[in-house]
Design a protein around this motif. Structure first.
Motif, short mmCIF file in Angstrom:
data_model
loop_
_atom_site.label_atom_id
_atom_site.label_comp_id
_atom_site.label_asym_id
_atom_site.label_seq_id
_atom_site.Cartn_x
_atom_site.Cartn_y
_atom_site.Cartn_z
N GLU A 120 116.03 49.38 2.40
CA GLU A 120 115.94 50.57 3.24
C GLU A 120 116.98 50.53 4.35
N GLN A 121 117.16 49.36 4.97
CA GLN A 121 118.14 49.23 6.06
C GLN A 121 119.56 49.48 5.59
N THR A 122 119.83 49.20 4.32
CA THR A 122 121.19 49.35 3.79
C THR A 122 121.38 50.64 3.00
N GLY A 123 120.40 51.54 3.09
CA GLY A 123 120.53 52.83 2.42
C GLY A 123 120.30 52.80 0.94
N LEU A 124 119.59 51.79 0.44
CA LEU A 124 119.33 51.65 -1.00
C LEU A 124 117.84 51.72 -1.31
N LYS A 125 117.10 52.38 -0.44
CA LYS A 125 115.65 52.48 -0.61
C LYS A 125 115.30 53.11 -1.96
N GLY A 126 114.30 52.52 -2.64
CA GLY A 126 113.80 53.05 -3.89
C GLY A 126 114.63 52.74 -5.11
N ARG A 174 126.93 47.11 0.16
CA ARG A 174 125.69 47.21 0.94
C ARG A 174 124.57 46.37 0.34
N LEU A 175 124.57 46.22 -0.99
CA LEU A 175 123.58 45.36 -1.64
C LEU A 175 123.80 43.90 -1.23
N ALA A 176 125.06 43.49 -1.14
CA ALA A 176 125.36 42.13 -0.69
C ALA A 176 124.87 41.92 0.74
N LEU A 177 124.99 42.94 1.57
CA LEU A 177 124.48 42.86 2.94
C LEU A 177 122.95 42.85 2.96
N ALA A 178 122.33 43.58 2.03
CA ALA A 178 120.86 43.56 1.93
C ALA A 178 120.37 42.15 1.62
N ARG A 179 121.11 41.45 0.79
CA ARG A 179 120.75 40.06 0.47
C ARG A 179 120.82 39.18 1.72
N ALA A 180 121.86 39.38 2.54
CA ALA A 180 121.99 38.61 3.78
C ALA A 180 120.87 38.93 4.76
N ILE A 181 120.51 40.23 4.83
CA ILE A 181 119.41 40.63 5.72
C ILE A 181 118.10 40.03 5.24
N TYR A 182 117.87 40.07 3.95
CA TYR A 182 116.65 39.50 3.37
C TYR A 182 116.56 38.00 3.68
N LYS A 183 117.67 37.33 3.55
CA LYS A 183 117.70 35.88 3.79
C LYS A 183 117.51 35.56 5.26
N VAL A 208 128.70 50.05 6.65
CA VAL A 208 128.88 48.60 6.60
C VAL A 208 129.14 48.04 8.00
N ILE A 209 129.99 48.70 8.76
CA ILE A 209 130.28 48.25 10.13
C ILE A 209 129.01 48.29 10.98
N GLU A 210 128.23 49.35 10.82
CA GLU A 210 126.97 49.46 11.55
C GLU A 210 126.01 48.33 11.19
N LEU A 211 125.93 47.99 9.91
CA LEU A 211 125.03 46.92 9.47
C LEU A 211 125.47 45.57 10.02
N LEU A 212 126.77 45.31 9.99
CA LEU A 212 127.28 44.04 10.51
C LEU A 212 127.08 43.94 12.02
N THR A 213 127.30 45.04 12.71
CA THR A 213 127.08 45.06 14.16
C THR A 213 125.63 44.76 14.49
N ASP A 214 124.72 45.37 13.74
CA ASP A 214 123.29 45.14 13.96
C ASP A 214 122.92 43.69 13.69
N PHE A 215 123.54 43.10 12.69
CA PHE A 215 123.30 41.70 12.36
C PHE A 215 123.65 40.81 13.56
N ALA A 216 124.80 41.11 14.19
CA ALA A 216 125.22 40.33 15.36
C ALA A 216 124.32 40.58 16.55
N VAL A 217 123.94 41.84 16.77
CA VAL A 217 123.08 42.19 17.90
C VAL A 217 121.76 41.42 17.84
N ARG A 218 121.30 41.10 16.65
CA ARG A 218 120.05 40.35 16.49
C ARG A 218 120.24 38.85 16.72
N GLY A 219 121.42 38.47 17.24
CA GLY A 219 121.64 37.09 17.64
C GLY A 219 122.31 36.21 16.61
N ARG A 220 122.72 36.80 15.51
CA ARG A 220 123.37 36.03 14.45
C ARG A 220 124.87 35.89 14.72
#
Length: 218
Positions: A124-130, A146-155, A177-189
């Protein structure tokens, strides 16, 4: 995790690809590795991710020297702390979207296992819901990224190593993709990105010019 390279050099096929590179990648921000084609951006990224050994210098993780880690120790780092989004996406086309996120299946390989709710949230976060039941091979290039990023988020990895994440993407997928990576960093990663995309570079809080022995610009 704080990831550092200290005066590292790497030769490949008799050619010096990295010569005395030093970079400090802090948690909570994105660090861009930039430079001309052939400057060694991807090589440096692979060294920082312990995918490629260095000939000289050292790699440090949270102040610990990991330069001579054994294969087993490297695998533990990859399993427990790191996620990679490389140029080929690392997607298994013949498997479902869901399996490509969790990388887990039942013993007979017929049913995806892992945390189903977390998997769905990652999609859902990566726009691939359902789309968890679709074959990954049916996705477009941007969707695979975005699926590769979903895997990183899941992990929920501590550090994310990303190689040219916006190459060949259309404007909409690039922004996502830029938004997802930015959010990943904002969460302390810790997010480390090899890129030549000016929009991607502009979203990063730190930059290292590969090939000039320049230090971070914070």
């Amino acid at each position: 995790m704080l990831i550092e390279a200290q005066d590292i050099s790497v030769a490949i096929g008799g050619r010096l690809v990295l010569d005395g590179e030093s970079v400090r990648c802090k948690p909570g921000i994105m660090t861009a590795l930039v430079g001309a084609s052939g400057s060694g951006k991807t090589t440096l990224l692979h060294c920082l991710g312990l995918l490629l050994p260095v000939d000289k210098g050292s790699i440090m993780i949270d102040g610990n020297d990991v330069t001579r880690y054994s294969i087993a120790a490297r695998r533990r780092f990859w399993r427990d702390h790191a996620a990679f989004v490389l140029q080929d996406y690392g997607i298994i086309d013949e498997e479902s979207v869901a399996f490509n996120v969790t990388m887990e299946a039942s013993i007979l390989g017929r049913r995806v296992s892992g945390n189903k709710e977390q998997m769905k949230q990652s999609l859902e976060q990566t726009g691939l819901k359902g789309r968890e039941h679709e074959l990954a091979g049916h996705l477009s290039g941007g969707e695979k990224q975005r699926l590769a990023l979903a895997r990183a988020i899941y992990k929920n990895a501590d550090v994310l190593f990303v190689d040219e994440p916006t190459a060949s993407l259309d404007a909409a997928n690039r922004r996502k993709v830029i938004e997802l990576l930015t959010d990943f960093a904002v969460r302390g990663r810790t997010v480390i990105v090899s890129t030549h995309d000016s929009e991607m570079i502009g979203a990063c809080s730190a930059m290292h010019q590969v090939g000039s022995k320049a230090r971070n610009i914070n």
